[in-house]
Design a protein around this motif. Structure first.
Motif, mmCIF file in Angstrom:
data_model
loop_
_atom_site.group_PDB
_atom_site.id
_atom_site.type_symbol
_atom_site.label_atom_id
_atom_site.label_comp_id
_atom_site.label_asym_id
_atom_site.label_seq_id
_atom_site.Cartn_x
_atom_site.Cartn_y
_atom_site.Cartn_z
ATOM 1 N N SER A 1 -110.716 64.741 -16.039
ATOM 2 C CA SER A 1 -111.790 63.773 -15.932
ATOM 3 C C SER A 1 -111.250 62.423 -15.492
ATOM 4 N N GLY B 1 -126.814 65.346 -19.495
ATOM 5 C CA GLY B 1 -126.117 65.839 -20.668
ATOM 6 C C GLY B 1 -127.004 65.885 -21.891
ATOM 7 N N ASP C 1 -119.581 62.950 -20.099
ATOM 8 C CA ASP C 1 -118.806 63.666 -21.120
ATOM 9 C C ASP C 1 -118.508 62.758 -22.304
#
Length: 431
Positions: A43, A128, A340
């Protein structure tokens, strides 16, 4: 009743206070520049700009470091002085060089509000788990055109922080349960050489916050959809008996000597000195200030609801005052990395960890048994949903809140009447 929409001193001074410097975690490069560092999961690193009142007020940095330690994803946390933060956000967004993530206010009622900046094209939509983290009924504060652009950080109760030791010194054994008891305690405190409450009377953010807290019982407990009615044109501030009572309460407290001497010139420093030094028994601040001052001074500081008047029930304010939002200029890889992080920080475990660090309440659920001790007096109100969000969050523009804050200044000095302040708020709403 359901929730309705709408050693770290001075955390409430996110409204106005000083600090400077840049804290860089995990060797990350600066700015929203598309850094090339990657974590263990592949990431991309990113930056976060935050308002910070002092060097110890570093809960955003601690949270980011924890994530970096767990994932290897580097995060740069860039703090700005709290009184300059709003200007930094808007200036950098307009210049195209803002950080990848920024802390904003929900809704439309403040200068750096999520919906306002999203409508201007400055923010990227979120995905998300964000939708599941937003408290039910408050979606409109974080979204526009069917998309979400902000994720709340924590629930921030607002109340009267209460110095029980200082109260005992003048013979007040418990926090007043009714408004009538409060007025009587104002006299008792005066007779003992203290003030019942300390107000930053020259600072519109504090006069506005104080008055909103009073409005919780005077307006929003009985009419939780008052803002929606105002938006529809069914009511006005000027015609509202609840808002008239709210502002009259300010005048009554002034006339009964509830505030410190020279209240009209009061600053945030007066709040610090008054509560920390024991010369005032209470102040209206975000609830996180209770834990901050208690830790710094060793005093027993708790958070209380403003006492209801005759015929009213206990009720208070609690809002998700701050939200994570993502710069629309962040590239796709960064946006995925940031989402995330948002999913991680919004999980029940990390939500509680962030709340404990910041002196707030977890956004993903409220249980009185899990709250910090300073919230014990309002724990049942929070758990049962006997609170409303900060009214200003769903006001249509910042001018309404400014009219309230500056109007209360005028009430304190005698330069404004209740009717004039309410008329000014109506004019700002309709502008």
């Amino acid at each position: 009743m359901p929730q309705h929409t709408a050693s770290r001193p001075l955390r409430w001074s996110l409204l106005a206070a000083p600090v400077a410097g840049v804290l860089i975690l995990a060797g990350c490069s600066a700015g929203g520049d598309g850094g090339d560092s990657t974590g263990d999961a592949g990431s991309e690193g990113f930056s976060i700009m935050v308002a910070q009142a002092n060097d110890a007020d570093d809960f955003y940095a601690q949270t980011a470091k924890k994530y970096t330690d767990e994932t290897g994803v580097p995060i740069e946390v860039i703090p700005y002085p709290s009184d300059a933060y709003n200007t930094q956000v808007t200036t950098q967004l307009q210049a195209g060089n803002a950080a990848d993530v920024m802390i904003l206010n929900p809704g439309t009622g403040q200068a750096i509000s999520v919906v306002t900046l999203a409508d201007a094209g400055f923010l990227a939509p979120l995905g998300g788990n964000t939708a599941s983290i937003i408290p039910e009924g408050t979606e409109a504060l974080y979204g526009s055109d069917g998309k979400l652009y902000g994720q709340p950080t924590a629930l921030a109760p607002v109340g009267m922080i209460w110095n029980s030791g200082g109260a005992a010194d003048v013979g007040i054994d418990e926090y007043p349960s009714t408004y009538e008891d409060l007025l009587a305690d104002c006299t008792t405190a005066r007779d003992g050489g203290k003030s019942f409450t300390v107000l930053a009377g020259s600072m519109p953010p504090n006069t506005g916050l104080f008055t909103q807290l009073i409005s919780a019982t005077r307006v929003y407990q009985e009419t939780p959809d008052w803002n929606e009615q105002r938006a529809a044109g069914d009511v006005t501030f000027a015609d509202s008996e609840g808002w008239k009572e709210t502002l009259q309460t300010v005048l009554d407290m002034r006339d009964e000597g509830c505030f410190q001497d020279g209240v009209e010139g009061g600053t945030f420093d007066n709040i610090t000195a008054g509560i920390g030094g024991g010369t005032s028994l209470s102040a209206v601040t975000p609830g996180s200030a209770a834990a901050s001052i208690g830790t710094a001074t060793g005093l027993d500081i708790t958070v209380q609801a403003f006492p209801p008047a005759d015929g009213q029930e206990p009720f208070t304010l609690a809002s998700a005052n701050y939200a994570w939002s993502v710069n629309a200029k962040a590239d796709d890889a960064k946006q995925k990395s940031i989402q995330d992080f948002l999913d991680w920080v919004g999980s029940p475990e990390e939500s509680k960890a962030f709340a404990d660090l910041s002196g707030l309440v977890p956004i993903t659920g409220v249980s009185s048994a899990d709250l910090l001790p300073s919230y014990e007096p309002i724990g049942d109100l929070l758990e049962n949903g006997d609170f409303t969000a900060l009214p200003l969050e769903s006001w249509p523009n910042p001018a309404v809140y400014d009219a309230l804050g500056t109007g209360v200044q005028g009430l304190l000095t005698g330069q404004k009447t209740v009717d004039e302040v309410l008329a000014d708020m109506d004019a700002a709403w309709d502008s």
